[in-house]
Design a protein around this motif. Structure first.
Motif, PDB file in Angstrom:
ATOM      1  N   TYR A  42      39.245  41.971  45.561  1.00 33.98           N
ATOM      2  CA  TYR A  42      39.018  40.727  44.838  1.00 33.98           C
ATOM      3  C   TYR A  42      37.561  40.677  44.381  1.00 33.98           C
ATOM      4  O   TYR A  42      36.719  41.498  44.782  1.00 33.98           O
ATOM      5  N   GLU A  43      37.235  39.691  43.543  1.00 33.84           N
ATOM      6  CA  GLU A  43      35.906  39.629  42.954  1.00 33.84           C
ATOM      7  C   GLU A  43      34.805  39.438  43.989  1.00 33.84           C
ATOM      8  O   GLU A  43      33.656  39.818  43.756  1.00 33.84           O
ATOM      9  N   GLU A  76      40.663  33.800  41.835  1.00 37.84           N
ATOM     10  CA  GLU A  76      41.898  34.586  41.996  1.00 37.84           C
ATOM     11  C   GLU A  76      42.880  33.888  42.941  1.00 37.84           C
ATOM     12  O   GLU A  76      43.364  34.450  43.907  1.00 37.84           O
ATOM     13  N   HIS A 127      41.590  40.280  32.386  1.00 33.58           N
ATOM     14  CA  HIS A 127      42.638  40.169  33.396  1.00 33.58           C
ATOM     15  C   HIS A 127      42.457  41.263  34.448  1.00 33.58           C
ATOM     16  O   HIS A 127      41.995  42.362  34.140  1.00 33.58           O
ATOM     17  N   LYS A 128      42.827  40.935  35.663  1.00 25.88           N
ATOM     18  CA  LYS A 128      42.820  41.922  36.740  1.00 25.88           C
ATOM     19  C   LYS A 128      44.253  42.198  37.145  1.00 25.88           C
ATOM     20  O   LYS A 128      45.032  41.285  37.455  1.00 25.88           O
ATOM     21  N   TYR A 129      44.608  43.498  37.153  1.00 25.22           N
ATOM     22  CA  TYR A 129      45.948  43.953  37.519  1.00 25.22           C
ATOM     23  C   TYR A 129      45.835  44.777  38.795  1.00 25.22           C
ATOM     24  O   TYR A 129      45.182  45.823  38.804  1.00 25.22           O
ATOM     25  N   LEU A 152      40.848  36.173  35.038  1.00 21.40           N
ATOM     26  CA  LEU A 152      39.557  35.913  35.677  1.00 21.40           C
ATOM     27  C   LEU A 152      38.726  34.825  35.002  1.00 21.40           C
ATOM     28  O   LEU A 152      38.103  34.017  35.703  1.00 21.40           O
ATOM     29  N   LEU A 172      40.839  46.382  35.455  1.00 20.87           N
ATOM     30  CA  LEU A 172      40.318  45.211  34.768  1.00 20.87           C
ATOM     31  C   LEU A 172      40.499  45.477  33.273  1.00 20.87           C
ATOM     32  O   LEU A 172      40.003  46.478  32.756  1.00 20.87           O
ATOM     33  N   HIS A 210      32.762  42.262  42.309  1.00 16.49           N
ATOM     34  CA  HIS A 210      31.802  41.765  41.319  1.00 16.49           C
ATOM     35  C   HIS A 210      30.429  41.645  41.988  1.00 16.49           C
ATOM     36  O   HIS A 210      30.181  40.725  42.760  1.00 16.49           O
TER      37      HIS A 210
END
Length: 448
Positions: free
Chosen positions: A21-22, A126, A107-109, A120, A103, A26
């Motif tokens: 996850y971010e 999320e 969108h994150k898949y 996102l 990414l 991130h």
């Protein structure tokens, strides 16, 4: 920049590596230097982009993809690219489902047995899985994931020095458990989202072990094994805690059962072989260690040499160690084992030299210090021998052989208080089952 963030409880993850996850994916990135404009760039940036960025600043041509993925972050125009991510530690260490994803366009898949899709920009936390609304886009993203020749990628064997460095950084579980053969498929029960509570228990076992709360660690490790008996890591953690708590018989039982059930990692099998050697069960130790050594595991090869030496086969042990050192002359564990074999051959100068070589490569090797003490004593360097034994018990206070040597020999050179301190610690802690006669003699020396 940073390699990852920390979840700190986000989505139930305590640290990092379980999810992507971010909170962990991130991370900040700050660039400065020639050609870097002051300000903030909102375009996507990835770690794979750093290499071509550095090359551009250095005036070196950037190799073409796919050999080197990524684009310079200083380029005026950068193409919109998918950003691949993965989190495989739970797969390689625990046998759980591999996490891979992309990414793409905000969108994150996330490809898991229970897939996830997040928008996102609208859902940075999320919290809302959009899989049902975006199945076609998810299928396209998952089809674009990199293809692997084998899945999961095979895990290489860490050298003894690499394992020691990992342990020094706090990666205890990584050092003790690889899962062995990869699985062909994974179901919802293998999805890390379903196992997040178990992940918390695993972290707690390691924490309790590190704090020295071994009975608590053992109890919780038993729960981990019962909850997921097919996970090698649980058996490794339980056996390790039992051994550290002096419950050798129970640890052997755990390791033997894991081997019989084919859920023992190679590292657990190595430990089983070593423990069998220490407890005098040499034929069983040799049976376990020979195939591991033949497979190219240098740590198992060293364990095999120790088992051969314990069996009185010093020449075979010596030759096994020579093969290890021919492949890797910087293997501190092999030099330590060679020192012991040379002692058993009464080759005092060679034992001294091998032990010193082991310590020169890795100073905190208490067994090598003990072996060095014996070798130095035998060549008449008694004060240096006592100093070596003191180093051994400084690094490992429960190295009873070194403590016994220190207690006896320090008195010979007039270090009465050093001798008394060592003997008192020996009497207070040495296991009576193994050192009963020595404990009795120590008490006599102390006047008790």
């Amino acid at each position: 920049t940073a390699d990852h963030g920390e979840a700190l409880g986000d989505h139930g993850e305590l640290t990092h590596g379980l999810f992507a996850y971010e909170a962990t994916l991130h991370v900040p990135l700050v660039l400065w230097g020639p050609g870097v404009t002051v300000g903030k760039d909102d375009r996507a940036a990835r770690h794979v982009d750093l290499f071509p960025t550095v090359l551009q600043v250095a005036g070196v041509a950037v190799p073409a993809a796919p050999a080197h993925p990524g684009v310079s972050l200083l380029a005026a125009a950068r193409p919109a690219e998918d950003s691949y991510f993965e989190s495989l530690s739970a797969t390689l260490n625990r046998g759980w489902a591999p996490l891979r994803g992309l990414l793409r366009g905000g969108h994150k898949y996330i490809a898991l047995p229970l897939p996830e899709v997040y928008d996102l920009p609208r859902d940075p936390g999320e919290e809302h899985n959009r899989l049902d609304a975006e199945r076609a886009a998810a299928r396209a993203a998952f089809a674009a994931l990199p293809k692997e020749s084998t899945w999961p990628p095979p895990r290489s064997i860490a050298s003894p020095e690499e394992e020691a460095r990992l342990r020094s950084l706090g990666y205890a579980s990584g050092a003790v458990s690889n899962t062995g053969a990869a699985r062909a498929s994974y179901g919802p029960e293998d999805d890390p989202k379903k196992l997040v509570q178990l992940d918390g228990k695993i972290h707690r076992v390691i924490e309790l072990y590190s704090l020295g709360r071994l009975p608590d660690a053992i109890r919780l490790a038993r729960d981990v094994v019962a909850e997921r008996p097919g996970m090698p890591l649980g058996h490794s953690l339980l056996a390790q805690a039992l051994l550290e708590n002096g419950q050798t018989g129970e640890a052997l039982d755990v390791m033997r059962k894991a081997r019989a059930a084919k859920v023992a990692s190679d590292s657990l099998l190595r430990q089983l072989g070593l423990t069998l050697t220490e407890t005098g069960k040499i034929p069983e130790a040799l049976e376990i260690l020979k195939p591991l050594s033949a497979a190219g595991d240098p740590t198992a090869a060293t364990a095999l040499a120790l088992a051969l030496s314990a069996a009185g086969r010093q020449r075979d042990a010596w030759e096994e160690i020579q093969k290890i050192l021919k492949a890797d002359a910087a293997n501190a564990g092999a030099w330590e084992a060679l020192g012991l074999v040379e002692l058993r051959l009464s080759h005092w100068p060679q034992a001294r030299d091998a032990s010193e070589r082991a310590i020169g490569l890795q100073r905190q090797r208490p067994l090598a210090w003990n072996n060095l003490g014996v070798a130095l004593y035998q060549v008449g360097r008694r004060e240096e021998a006592v100093d070596a034994w003191q180093q051994a018990v400084t690094f490992k206070p429960d190295l009873w052989d070194a403590l016994w040597n220190l207690g006896l020999k320090a008195a010979e050179i007039g270090r009465t208080q050093q001798s008394r301190t060592a003997l008192e610690r020996f009497v207070a802690g040495a296991p009576p089952a193994r050192y009963g006669d020595d404990i009795k003699k120590a008490r006599e020396i102390l006047g008790r």
